[in-house]
Design a protein around this motif. Sequence first.
Motif, mmCIF file in Angstrom:
data_model
loop_
_atom_site.group_PDB
_atom_site.id
_atom_site.type_symbol
_atom_site.label_atom_id
_atom_site.label_comp_id
_atom_site.label_asym_id
_atom_site.label_seq_id
_atom_site.Cartn_x
_atom_site.Cartn_y
_atom_site.Cartn_z
ATOM 1 N N TYR A 11 0.820 -1.215 0.000
ATOM 2 C CA TYR A 11 0.000 0.000 0.000
ATOM 3 C C TYR A 11 0.853 1.262 0.000
ATOM 4 O O TYR A 11 0.512 2.250 -0.660
ATOM 5 C CB TYR A 11 -0.943 0.004 1.206
ATOM 6 N N THR A 59 1.069 6.151 -7.229
ATOM 7 C CA THR A 59 -0.159 6.644 -7.861
ATOM 8 C C THR A 59 -0.560 8.038 -7.401
ATOM 9 O O THR A 59 -1.138 8.808 -8.172
ATOM 10 C CB THR A 59 -1.324 5.677 -7.597
ATOM 11 N N HIS A 64 -6.776 -2.929 -5.829
ATOM 12 C CA HIS A 64 -6.050 -1.901 -6.572
ATOM 13 C C HIS A 64 -4.956 -2.557 -7.402
ATOM 14 O O HIS A 64 -4.391 -3.581 -7.018
ATOM 15 C CB HIS A 64 -5.429 -0.881 -5.617
ATOM 16 N N ARG A 65 -4.652 -1.950 -8.514
ATOM 17 C CA ARG A 65 -3.583 -2.436 -9.379
ATOM 18 C C ARG A 65 -2.415 -1.465 -9.321
ATOM 19 O O ARG A 65 -2.576 -0.282 -9.594
ATOM 20 C CB ARG A 65 -4.091 -2.559 -10.820
ATOM 21 N N LEU A 104 -2.560 -8.109 -7.091
ATOM 22 C CA LEU A 104 -3.442 -7.018 -6.714
ATOM 23 C C LEU A 104 -3.094 -6.557 -5.312
ATOM 24 O O LEU A 104 -2.495 -7.296 -4.530
ATOM 25 C CB LEU A 104 -4.916 -7.466 -6.768
ATOM 26 N N ASP A 136 -11.590 -2.142 -1.768
ATOM 27 C CA ASP A 136 -11.490 -2.519 -3.177
ATOM 28 C C ASP A 136 -10.089 -3.009 -3.516
ATOM 29 O O ASP A 136 -9.106 -2.702 -2.840
ATOM 30 C CB ASP A 136 -11.838 -1.333 -4.073
ATOM 31 N N TYR A 140 -4.754 -5.265 -1.797
ATOM 32 C CA TYR A 140 -6.004 -5.210 -1.035
ATOM 33 C C TYR A 140 -5.679 -5.508 0.429
ATOM 34 O O TYR A 140 -4.606 -6.047 0.744
ATOM 35 C CB TYR A 140 -7.040 -6.194 -1.593
ATOM 36 N N TRP A 152 -7.747 3.265 2.282
ATOM 37 C CA TRP A 152 -7.841 3.008 0.844
ATOM 38 C C TRP A 152 -9.095 2.225 0.443
ATOM 39 O O TRP A 152 -9.308 1.969 -0.740
ATOM 40 C CB TRP A 152 -6.601 2.244 0.376
ATOM 41 N N TYR A 201 2.110 1.644 -3.480
ATOM 42 C CA TYR A 201 0.988 2.044 -4.331
ATOM 43 C C TYR A 201 0.663 3.524 -4.153
ATOM 44 O O TYR A 201 0.470 4.260 -5.136
ATOM 45 C CB TYR A 201 -0.236 1.185 -3.984
ATOM 46 N N TYR A 202 0.628 3.986 -2.913
ATOM 47 C CA TYR A 202 0.338 5.395 -2.630
ATOM 48 C C TYR A 202 1.427 6.309 -3.197
ATOM 49 O O TYR A 202 1.128 7.331 -3.827
ATOM 50 C CB TYR A 202 0.211 5.597 -1.126
#
Length: 287
Positions: A48, A55, A119-120, A211, A117, A213, A114, A51-52
């Motif tokens: 995560y 993105t 996330h990709r 993914l 859901d 999650y 987040w 990802y943060y």
Amino acid sequence: MALFLQQILNGLTLGGVYSLVALGLTLVYGILHVPNFAHGAFYMAGAYVSYYLMTTLGVNYWLAMVGAALVVAALSMLADRLVFHPLRNSPELHDMIAAIGILLFLEAGAQALWGADFHRMPTPYGQIVDIFGLTAPLQRLLIIGAAFALMVLLHLFLTRTMTGATIMAMAQNRDGAALVGIDATRVTLLVFAISGALAAIAATLYAPINLVYPSMGNLVITKAFVIIILGGMGSIPGAIVGGLIIGMAESFGGFYVSTDYKDIIAFVLLVVILSIRPQGLFAGKAA
């Protein structure tokens, strides 16, 4: 033949990720002798954070990996100071329950921030590479190369540096290490930091082809426990070899048997091997 080589590639990819996670888990077990069920949540947190950073802040993939490793290393050390250290003289069951509490807390935190859901995570390495007639996604080759490079670096760190020697001394005899002047608190924090960083790097490597999650670490940590039991509790070579065995078994089992049973194969393999060698493959070998 091409399909067979493809399964080897897939097995090395899975095995590399599993081995990195299991290495962090077995290091912490070697110091505290407590199964850290929160390790899967650190894996999830690393994904995560990367990802943060990528993105939302537009950070480069490699810088995001470094950022995730630093954040999760700090988070892991904080968990030790606030949770595990105060319980150091308590029964092991208390540590296990506390670790599960950390796991649930971090999963709930990720879901609050987040959402639930999937996330990709984007990757700059989405190209397909042709190697000796075998087509392979570049991200998978990156996972294999980075995972094995980290394993080698960790081995060299533990066996060729003074700091690594203190970690191995603590793993073998915590009380004896303290008697000869080794700072148990400093070594414990360092081990937690390395463990968290390995989990974050493994998650950042694997997330672009999977993914992201909140519960993504649950199955990974379950398999990591299978790996360290399979390889021998506290054994670093066992964590590496066990991860590769499970990765290969899942890859070939999913292809030649059924993907429906892919996640069960690890547990079946554990029962078979432990019925032959109950102490694990590398029992008693710490490095």
